[in-house]
Design a protein around this motif. Structure first.
Motif, PDB file in Angstrom:
ATOM      1  N   ASP A 146     -11.643  -1.874 -17.029  1.00 52.80           N
ATOM      2  CA  ASP A 146     -10.393  -1.773 -17.787  1.00 52.80           C
ATOM      3  C   ASP A 146      -9.218  -1.303 -16.933  1.00 52.80           C
ATOM      4  OD1 ASP A 146     -11.382   0.729 -17.315  1.00 52.80           O
ATOM      5  OD2 ASP A 146     -11.068   1.480 -19.358  1.00 52.80           O
ATOM      6  N   SER A 147      -9.314  -1.453 -15.603  1.00 55.47           N
ATOM      7  CA  SER A 147      -8.250  -0.923 -14.748  1.00 55.47           C
ATOM      8  C   SER A 147      -8.070  -1.789 -13.511  1.00 55.47           C
ATOM      9  CB  SER A 147      -8.564   0.514 -14.330  1.00 55.47           C
ATOM     10  OG  SER A 147      -7.581   1.010 -13.435  1.00 55.47           O
ATOM     11  N   ASP A 148      -6.822  -1.801 -12.999  1.00 54.82           N
ATOM     12  CA  ASP A 148      -6.529  -2.470 -11.733  1.00 54.82           C
ATOM     13  C   ASP A 148      -6.492  -1.489 -10.570  1.00 54.82           C
ATOM     14  OD1 ASP A 148      -6.371  -4.879 -13.007  1.00 54.82           O
ATOM     15  OD2 ASP A 148      -4.177  -4.981 -13.034  1.00 54.82           O
ATOM     16  N   GLU A 149      -6.931  -0.258 -10.792  1.00 55.08           N
ATOM     17  CA  GLU A 149      -6.954   0.752  -9.737  1.00 55.08           C
ATOM     18  C   GLU A 149      -8.385   1.273  -9.575  1.00 55.08           C
ATOM     19  OE1 GLU A 149      -4.034   3.807 -10.045  1.00 55.08           O
ATOM     20  OE2 GLU A 149      -2.552   2.486 -10.980  1.00 55.08           O
ATOM     21  N   PRO A 150      -8.831   1.432  -8.344  1.00 58.85           N
ATOM     22  CA  PRO A 150     -10.193   1.947  -8.125  1.00 58.85           C
ATOM     23  C   PRO A 150     -10.290   3.414  -8.518  1.00 58.85           C
ATOM     24  CG  PRO A 150      -9.022   1.762  -6.044  1.00 58.85           C
ATOM     25  CD  PRO A 150      -8.131   1.158  -7.074  1.00 58.85           C
ATOM     26  N   ASP A 151     -11.489   3.825  -8.827  1.00 59.54           N
ATOM     27  CA  ASP A 151     -11.754   5.226  -9.170  1.00 59.54           C
ATOM     28  C   ASP A 151     -13.008   5.656  -8.415  1.00 59.54           C
ATOM     29  OD1 ASP A 151     -11.789   7.720 -10.325  1.00 59.54           O
ATOM     30  OD2 ASP A 151     -12.709   7.047 -12.209  1.00 59.54           O
ATOM     31  N   PRO A 152     -12.889   6.549  -7.411  1.00 62.92           N
ATOM     32  CA  PRO A 152     -11.681   7.281  -7.013  1.00 62.92           C
ATOM     33  C   PRO A 152     -10.674   6.384  -6.296  1.00 62.92           C
ATOM     34  CG  PRO A 152     -13.454   7.723  -5.481  1.00 62.92           C
ATOM     35  CD  PRO A 152     -14.059   6.920  -6.591  1.00 62.92           C
ATOM     36  N   ALA A 153      -9.468   6.925  -6.128  1.00 69.07           N
ATOM     37  CA  ALA A 153      -8.395   6.159  -5.513  1.00 69.07           C
ATOM     38  C   ALA A 153      -8.702   5.860  -4.048  1.00 69.07           C
ATOM     39  CB  ALA A 153      -7.070   6.931  -5.622  1.00 69.07           C
ATOM     40  N   ALA A 154      -8.210   4.716  -3.583  1.00 68.77           N
ATOM     41  CA  ALA A 154      -8.340   4.368  -2.160  1.00 68.77           C
ATOM     42  C   ALA A 154      -7.608   5.398  -1.309  1.00 68.77           C
ATOM     43  CB  ALA A 154      -7.736   2.981  -1.932  1.00 68.77           C
ATOM     44  N   VAL A 190       0.857  -1.180   0.000  1.00 66.61           N
ATOM     45  CA  VAL A 190       0.000   0.000   0.000  1.00 66.61           C
ATOM     46  C   VAL A 190       0.889   1.224   0.000  1.00 66.61           C
ATOM     47  CG1 VAL A 190      -1.771   1.254   1.230  1.00 66.61           C
ATOM     48  CG2 VAL A 190      -1.764  -1.236   1.274  1.00 66.61           C
ATOM     49  N   ALA A 191       0.803   2.048  -1.020  1.00 67.71           N
ATOM     50  CA  ALA A 191       1.618   3.257  -1.113  1.00 67.71           C
ATOM     51  C   ALA A 191       0.745   4.439  -0.766  1.00 67.71           C
ATOM     52  CB  ALA A 191       2.195   3.409  -2.520  1.00 67.71           C
ATOM     53  N   GLY A 192       0.559   4.665   0.543  1.00 66.93           N
ATOM     54  CA  GLY A 192      -0.252   5.787   1.002  1.00 66.93           C
ATOM     55  C   GLY A 192      -1.710   5.620   0.663  1.00 66.93           C
ATOM     56  N   LEU A 193      -2.096   4.460   0.120  1.00 72.23           N
ATOM     57  CA  LEU A 193      -3.466   4.194  -0.302  1.00 72.23           C
ATOM     58  C   LEU A 193      -3.977   5.215  -1.297  1.00 72.23           C
ATOM     59  CD1 LEU A 193      -5.162   2.907   2.954  1.00 72.23           C
ATOM     60  CD2 LEU A 193      -4.481   1.637   0.944  1.00 72.23           C
ATOM     61  N   VAL A 194      -3.065   5.825  -2.033  1.00 71.88           N
ATOM     62  CA  VAL A 194      -3.450   6.718  -3.121  1.00 71.88           C
ATOM     63  C   VAL A 194      -2.841   6.138  -4.370  1.00 71.88           C
ATOM     64  CG1 VAL A 194      -3.315   9.026  -4.092  1.00 71.88           C
ATOM     65  CG2 VAL A 194      -3.554   8.723  -1.627  1.00 71.88           C
ATOM     66  N   GLY A 195      -3.643   5.853  -5.383  1.00 76.24           N
ATOM     67  CA  GLY A 195      -3.143   5.235  -6.581  1.00 76.24           C
ATOM     68  C   GLY A 195      -2.565   3.867  -6.290  1.00 76.24           C
ATOM     69  N   LEU A 196      -3.344   3.023  -5.559  1.00 77.25           N
ATOM     70  CA  LEU A 196      -2.855   1.709  -5.187  1.00 77.25           C
ATOM     71  C   LEU A 196      -2.529   0.889  -6.432  1.00 77.25           C
ATOM     72  CD1 LEU A 196      -5.249   0.740  -2.313  1.00 77.25           C
ATOM     73  CD2 LEU A 196      -2.779   0.590  -2.209  1.00 77.25           C
ATOM     74  N   VAL A 197      -1.403   0.204  -6.378  1.00 73.93           N
ATOM     75  CA  VAL A 197      -1.041  -0.689  -7.462  1.00 73.93           C
ATOM     76  C   VAL A 197      -0.528  -1.973  -6.862  1.00 73.93           C
ATOM     77  CG1 VAL A 197      -0.441   1.156  -9.093  1.00 73.93           C
ATOM     78  CG2 VAL A 197       1.322   0.248  -7.567  1.00 73.93           C
ATOM     79  N   LEU A 198      -0.601  -3.021  -7.612  1.00 74.03           N
ATOM     80  CA  LEU A 198      -0.026  -4.281  -7.196  1.00 74.03           C
ATOM     81  C   LEU A 198       1.380  -4.389  -7.750  1.00 74.03           C
ATOM     82  CD1 LEU A 198      -2.983  -6.753  -7.693  1.00 74.03           C
ATOM     83  CD2 LEU A 198      -2.131  -5.755  -5.586  1.00 74.03           C
ATOM     84  N   VAL A 199       2.313  -4.791  -6.890  1.00 76.27           N
ATOM     85  CA  VAL A 199       3.685  -4.928  -7.326  1.00 76.27           C
ATOM     86  C   VAL A 199       3.799  -6.160  -8.198  1.00 76.27           C
ATOM     87  CG1 VAL A 199       6.051  -5.260  -6.551  1.00 76.27           C
ATOM     88  CG2 VAL A 199       4.503  -3.844  -5.218  1.00 76.27           C
ATOM     89  N   ALA A 200       4.407  -6.029  -9.342  1.00 74.70           N
ATOM     90  CA  ALA A 200       4.531  -7.136 -10.265  1.00 74.70           C
ATOM     91  C   ALA A 200       5.548  -8.136  -9.751  1.00 74.70           C
ATOM     92  CB  ALA A 200       4.960  -6.619 -11.645  1.00 74.70           C
ATOM     93  N   GLY A 201       5.441  -9.377 -10.228  1.00 73.97           N
ATOM     94  CA  GLY A 201       6.402 -10.383  -9.829  1.00 73.97           C
ATOM     95  C   GLY A 201       7.788 -10.021 -10.324  1.00 73.97           C
ATOM     96  N   CYS A 202       8.810 -10.362  -9.555  1.00 75.71           N
ATOM     97  CA  CYS A 202      10.168 -10.026  -9.942  1.00 75.71           C
ATOM     98  C   CYS A 202      10.877 -11.263 -10.447  1.00 75.71           C
ATOM     99  CB  CYS A 202      10.934  -9.434  -8.742  1.00 75.71           C
ATOM    100  SG  CYS A 202      10.985 -10.515  -7.304  1.00 75.71           S
ATOM    101  N   GLY A 203      11.803 -11.055 -11.366  1.00 75.15           N
ATOM    102  CA  GLY A 203      12.608 -12.133 -11.904  1.00 75.15           C
ATOM    103  C   GLY A 203      11.814 -12.961 -12.897  1.00 75.15           C
ATOM    104  N   GLY A 204      12.494 -13.785 -13.661  1.00 75.58           N
ATOM    105  CA  GLY A 204      11.824 -14.641 -14.613  1.00 75.58           C
ATOM    106  C   GLY A 204      11.328 -13.876 -15.812  1.00 75.58           C
ATOM    107  N   GLY A 205      10.762 -14.574 -16.737  1.00 70.88           N
ATOM    108  CA  GLY A 205      10.341 -13.926 -17.959  1.00 70.88           C
ATOM    109  C   GLY A 205       8.857 -13.750 -18.077  1.00 70.88           C
ATOM    110  N   GLY A 206       8.062 -14.256 -17.121  1.00 76.84           N
ATOM    111  CA  GLY A 206       6.619 -14.130 -17.234  1.00 76.84           C
ATOM    112  C   GLY A 206       5.976 -13.821 -15.914  1.00 76.84           C
ATOM    113  N   GLU A 207       4.628 -13.702 -15.912  1.00 72.68           N
ATOM    114  CA  GLU A 207       3.877 -13.399 -14.699  1.00 72.68           C
ATOM    115  C   GLU A 207       3.865 -14.621 -13.783  1.00 72.68           C
ATOM    116  OE1 GLU A 207       2.422 -10.612 -13.641  1.00 72.68           O
ATOM    117  OE2 GLU A 207       3.263  -9.551 -15.359  1.00 72.68           O
ATOM    118  N   PRO A 208       3.981 -14.426 -12.452  1.00 74.07           N
ATOM    119  CA  PRO A 208       3.889 -15.561 -11.543  1.00 74.07           C
ATOM    120  C   PRO A 208       2.458 -16.094 -11.515  1.00 74.07           C
ATOM    121  CG  PRO A 208       3.905 -13.505 -10.315  1.00 74.07           C
ATOM    122  CD  PRO A 208       4.172 -13.149 -11.756  1.00 74.07           C
TER     123      PRO A 208
END
Length: 246
Positions: A116-124, A7-25
């Protein structure tokens, strides 16, 4: 390695993408160790009004509860209204963002997601489903950290123990309290029914009090008449015919 959502201040919440590898976990349907996650509503608990499932993760709506406020005669119907409102706001198949109240446990705040979005509108934290349910009048702010109206439906909601709120709860609590007080002032849905029931009970109690006072005054006048008529004064305190009682 799968990254951990944050949670980044609960403003413009985003999910952190998987790290490493060549594809989505691969997605974890139970969302273990995730403080925020995106998923789909799959079930509403048939008996616990607070609970639902998102994918296979248990979620409990935090800091809110069905309208109560001492309206015990309406408790069952108000709870049914709360259940219906929750299921209408979060139909099975709805895509949502879940923000857990702390790092463990099912208590959470839920946000609807645009198609069409992974972020709520309005932002959390704005406009969570928790807040929307409270605004609708069938739910209200609730929890030991909050001053709710368990004993008097006219009391305002407030934050009682801010130090007991988690960092996430502290962002949502003021919005829930404001929504609850607005719904109460407007007598919205269950809030209005609860206030009406409380007023009815108060009116009945006042009518009984006034009736008791009238009967007591009439009894006193009768005793005084009997005493002044030469027949002797009998102070019968409980009406059993025995004199000289208080």
């Amino acid at each position: 390695m799968r990254g951990r959502p944050a949670v980044a201040g609960l403003v413009g919440l985003v999910l952190v993408a998987g790290c490493g590898g060549g594809g989505e976990p691969e997605a974890d349907p139970f969302h273990f160790d995730e403080t925020t996650f995106i998923g789909t509503v799959t079930e509403h608990h048939p008996y616990d009004v607070y609970k639902l499932q998102v994918d296979k993760a248990d979620v409990t709506l935090d800091l809110i509860g069905p309208v109560g406020g001492g309206c015990y005669a309406l408790e069952d119907s108000l709870r049914d209204q709360a259940q219906a409102a929750k299921e209408a706001a979060l139909p099975v198949g709805t895509r949502v963002l879940v923000v857990r109240a702390d790092e463990s446990g099912p208590s959470a705040f839920v946000h609807l997601l645009p198609a069409d979005s992974d972020e709520p509108d309005p932002a959390a934290p704005a406009a969570s489903v928790n807040e929307q349910l409270v605004s609708g009048g069938s739910w209200e702010p609730s929890g030991f950290q909050l001053a709710d109206d368990d004993s008097a439906s006219t009391d305002l909601f407030a934050i009682r123990y801010p130090e007991q709120l988690s960092e996430v709860q502290a962002r949502y609590a003021p919005l829930l309290v404001a929504a609850g007080n607005a719904a109460k002032s407007a007598r919205t849905a269950g809030q209005g029914a609860c206030l009406q029931e409380s007023e009815r009970q108060e009116a009945e109690a006042e009518a009984r009090r006034q009736q008791y006072e009238r009967e007591s005054e009439e009894a006193e006048r009768r005793r005084q008449r009997e005493g002044s008529g030469g027949g002797g004064y009998c102070r019968d305190g409980d009406g059993d015919g025995i004199c000289f009682e208080d």
